[in-house]
Motif scaffolding. Structure first.
Motif, PDB file in Angstrom:
ATOM      1  N   ALA A 108       0.829  -1.208   0.000  1.00 20.33           N
ATOM      2  CA  ALA A 108       0.000   0.000   0.000  1.00 20.33           C
ATOM      3  C   ALA A 108       0.863   1.257   0.000  1.00 20.33           C
ATOM      4  N   LEU A 109       1.906   1.270   0.805  1.00 18.06           N
ATOM      5  CA  LEU A 109       2.784   2.440   0.851  1.00 18.06           C
ATOM      6  C   LEU A 109       3.525   2.631  -0.469  1.00 18.06           C
ATOM      7  N   SER A 110       3.921   1.544  -1.112  1.00 19.15           N
ATOM      8  CA  SER A 110       4.581   1.665  -2.421  1.00 19.15           C
ATOM      9  C   SER A 110       3.658   2.332  -3.419  1.00 19.15           C
ATOM     10  N   TYR A 111       2.408   1.905  -3.463  1.00 22.55           N
ATOM     11  CA  TYR A 111       1.442   2.531  -4.371  1.00 22.55           C
ATOM     12  C   TYR A 111       1.198   3.990  -3.999  1.00 22.55           C
ATOM     13  N   TYR A 112       1.081   4.266  -2.706  1.00 26.76           N
ATOM     14  CA  TYR A 112       0.847   5.640  -2.270  1.00 26.76           C
ATOM     15  C   TYR A 112       2.026   6.534  -2.655  1.00 26.76           C
ATOM     16  N   TYR A 113       3.230   6.066  -2.386  1.00 25.72           N
ATOM     17  CA  TYR A 113       4.411   6.857  -2.718  1.00 25.72           C
ATOM     18  C   TYR A 113       4.577   7.013  -4.227  1.00 25.72           C
ATOM     19  N   TYR A 114       4.216   5.979  -4.983  1.00 18.32           N
ATOM     20  CA  TYR A 114       4.277   6.125  -6.441  1.00 18.32           C
ATOM     21  C   TYR A 114       3.271   7.187  -6.898  1.00 18.32           C
ATOM     22  N   GLY A 115       2.112   7.202  -6.275  1.00 17.76           N
ATOM     23  CA  GLY A 115       1.148   8.261  -6.568  1.00 17.76           C
ATOM     24  C   GLY A 115       1.712   9.628  -6.257  1.00 17.76           C
ATOM     25  N   HIS A 116       2.462   9.726  -5.172  1.00 15.25           N
ATOM     26  CA  HIS A 116       3.088  11.002  -4.819  1.00 15.25           C
ATOM     27  C   HIS A 116       4.125  11.406  -5.867  1.00 15.25           C
ATOM     28  N   ILE A 117       4.883  10.412  -6.366  1.00 13.90           N
ATOM     29  CA  ILE A 117       5.852  10.692  -7.435  1.00 13.90           C
ATOM     30  C   ILE A 117       5.115  11.233  -8.661  1.00 13.90           C
ATOM     31  N   CYS A 118       3.994  10.618  -9.020  1.00  8.87           N
ATOM     32  CA  CYS A 118       3.184  11.094 -10.155  1.00  8.87           C
ATOM     33  C   CYS A 118       2.665  12.503  -9.897  1.00  8.87           C
ATOM     34  N   HIS A 119       2.235  12.762  -8.678  1.00 13.86           N
ATOM     35  CA  HIS A 119       1.729  14.082  -8.300  1.00 13.86           C
ATOM     36  C   HIS A 119       2.815  15.149  -8.469  1.00 13.86           C
ATOM     37  N   LEU A 120       4.025  14.821  -8.035  1.00 14.90           N
ATOM     38  CA  LEU A 120       5.137  15.778  -8.172  1.00 14.90           C
ATOM     39  C   LEU A 120       5.477  16.034  -9.638  1.00 14.90           C
ATOM     40  N   ASP A 121       5.199  15.031 -10.492  1.00 14.14           N
ATOM     41  CA  ASP A 121       5.396  15.189 -11.940  1.00 14.14           C
ATOM     42  C   ASP A 121       4.179  15.832 -12.615  1.00 14.14           C
ATOM     43  N   GLU A 122       3.231  16.291 -11.794  1.00 16.99           N
ATOM     44  CA  GLU A 122       1.991  16.937 -12.238  1.00 16.99           C
ATOM     45  C   GLU A 122       1.102  16.006 -13.066  1.00 16.99           C
ATOM     46  N   ASN A 123       1.189  14.740 -12.823  1.00 17.30           N
ATOM     47  CA  ASN A 123       0.318  13.753 -13.451  1.00 17.30           C
ATOM     48  C   ASN A 123      -0.747  13.383 -12.413  1.00 17.30           C
ATOM     49  N   TYR A 124      -1.725  14.267 -12.266  1.00 18.10           N
ATOM     50  CA  TYR A 124      -2.677  14.169 -11.171  1.00 18.10           C
ATOM     51  C   TYR A 124      -3.646  12.997 -11.303  1.00 18.10           C
ATOM     52  N   GLN A 125      -4.013  12.635 -12.521  1.00 20.32           N
ATOM     53  CA  GLN A 125      -4.904  11.478 -12.711  1.00 20.32           C
ATOM     54  C   GLN A 125      -4.228  10.194 -12.243  1.00 20.32           C
ATOM     55  N   GLU A 126      -2.978  10.002 -12.648  1.00 20.56           N
ATOM     56  CA  GLU A 126      -2.233   8.811 -12.213  1.00 20.56           C
ATOM     57  C   GLU A 126      -2.042   8.840 -10.695  1.00 20.56           C
ATOM     58  N   ALA A 127      -1.762  10.010 -10.160  1.00 23.18           N
ATOM     59  CA  ALA A 127      -1.565  10.133  -8.714  1.00 23.18           C
ATOM     60  C   ALA A 127      -2.805   9.672  -7.967  1.00 23.18           C
ATOM     61  N   LYS A 128      -3.959  10.123  -8.427  1.00 27.72           N
ATOM     62  CA  LYS A 128      -5.219   9.741  -7.772  1.00 27.72           C
ATOM     63  C   LYS A 128      -5.459   8.239  -7.906  1.00 27.72           C
ATOM     64  N   LYS A 129      -5.178   7.691  -9.078  1.00 23.97           N
ATOM     65  CA  LYS A 129      -5.362   6.250  -9.316  1.00 23.97           C
ATOM     66  C   LYS A 129      -4.547   5.426  -8.316  1.00 23.97           C
ATOM     67  N   TRP A 130      -3.263   5.770  -8.148  1.00 28.55           N
ATOM     68  CA  TRP A 130      -2.400   4.984  -7.270  1.00 28.55           C
ATOM     69  C   TRP A 130      -2.713   5.220  -5.802  1.00 28.55           C
ATOM     70  N   LYS A 131      -3.164   6.413  -5.482  1.00 25.39           N
ATOM     71  CA  LYS A 131      -3.574   6.688  -4.099  1.00 25.39           C
ATOM     72  C   LYS A 131      -4.775   5.824  -3.737  1.00 25.39           C
ATOM     73  N   MET A 132      -5.753   5.764  -4.618  1.00 26.64           N
ATOM     74  CA  MET A 132      -6.938   4.944  -4.365  1.00 26.64           C
ATOM     75  C   MET A 132      -6.586   3.453  -4.317  1.00 26.64           C
ATOM     76  N   LYS A 133      -5.680   3.034  -5.185  1.00 24.30           N
ATOM     77  CA  LYS A 133      -5.259   1.624  -5.178  1.00 24.30           C
ATOM     78  C   LYS A 133      -4.572   1.296  -3.852  1.00 24.30           C
ATOM     79  N   SER A 134      -3.780   2.226  -3.336  1.00 21.26           N
ATOM     80  CA  SER A 134      -3.112   1.971  -2.051  1.00 21.26           C
ATOM     81  C   SER A 134      -4.150   1.795  -0.942  1.00 21.26           C
ATOM     82  N   PHE A 135      -5.205   2.616  -0.964  1.00 24.09           N
ATOM     83  CA  PHE A 135      -6.245   2.507   0.056  1.00 24.09           C
ATOM     84  C   PHE A 135      -7.021   1.196  -0.065  1.00 24.09           C
ATOM     85  N   SER A 136      -7.130   0.666  -1.284  1.00 24.72           N
ATOM     86  CA  SER A 136      -7.872  -0.588  -1.472  1.00 24.72           C
ATOM     87  C   SER A 136      -7.101  -1.789  -0.913  1.00 24.72           C
ATOM     88  N   ILE A 137      -5.786  -1.661  -0.784  1.00 21.76           N
ATOM     89  CA  ILE A 137      -4.977  -2.761  -0.252  1.00 21.76           C
ATOM     90  C   ILE A 137      -4.888  -2.682   1.264  1.00 21.76           C
TER      91      ILE A 137
END
Length: 163
Positions: free
Chosen positions: A124-153
């Motif tokens: 879950a933390l790997s997915y959350y942190y990957y979402g944060h990496i996407c967020h920092l790259d201004e890829n907000y859709q991907e960031a949200k996707k990985w954040k939600m996936k982390s919460f599902s695990i």
């Protein structure tokens, strides 16, 4: 009264034996890892224990040694990625987390490994942190996707507010 005292003594002896064997297993893993540096299974157990006993840098270094010879070792990658991210060592963490999420992790593997040790939280933390990496790259859709996936695990990352 006497039976109760005997019962308490038996229970204490039982737990003492369990504790002694647990400590013995830890020493056996350390001995195996020192005796055979290529015994990555034992070294990974020692590294995992070091991290959870507060010796994070030592445990991460041990995992990095494993990754030199087994670059696709899932648990070693999880530990290196997540704990380097927690230590804000992003230069080391980001490539490992990206490799984990994009190349190594799939839903079947997560279902297989999620209940070993604390792997579920690490996934879950790997997915959350990957979402944060996407967020920092201004890829907000991907960031949200990985954040939600982390919460599902696992909900461990819901307490974080990185993005």
């Amino acid at each position: 009264m006497g039976q109760m005292i005997v019962g308490i003594i038996v229970v204490l002896i039982f737990f003492g034996i369990i504790y002694a064997f647990r400590g013995l297993n830890e020493k056996v893993d350390e001995y195996k890892a020192k005796r055979n540096p290529n015994d990555y299974k034992s070294l990974l157990k020692v590294a995992y224990r070091n991290i959870y006993n507060g010796e994070i840098n030592k445990g991460v270094e041990q995992c990095e040694e494993i990754l030199k010879n087994e670059p696709n070792n899932i648990v070693a990658n999880l530990l290196v990625g997540v704990f380097n991210y927690k230590l804000e060592n992003y230069e080391k963490a980001n490539p490992v987390i990206t490799k984990l999420v994009i190349r190594l992790l799939d839903d079947d593997l997560i279902m297989k490994l999620r209940f070993e040790d604390d792997n579920e939280a690490l996934f879950a933390l790997s997915y959350y942190y990957y979402g944060h990496i996407c967020h920092l790259d201004e890829n907000y859709q991907e960031a949200k996707k990985w954040k939600m996936k982390s919460f599902s695990i696992n909900t461990i990352a819901k307490d974080f507010n990185l993005y």
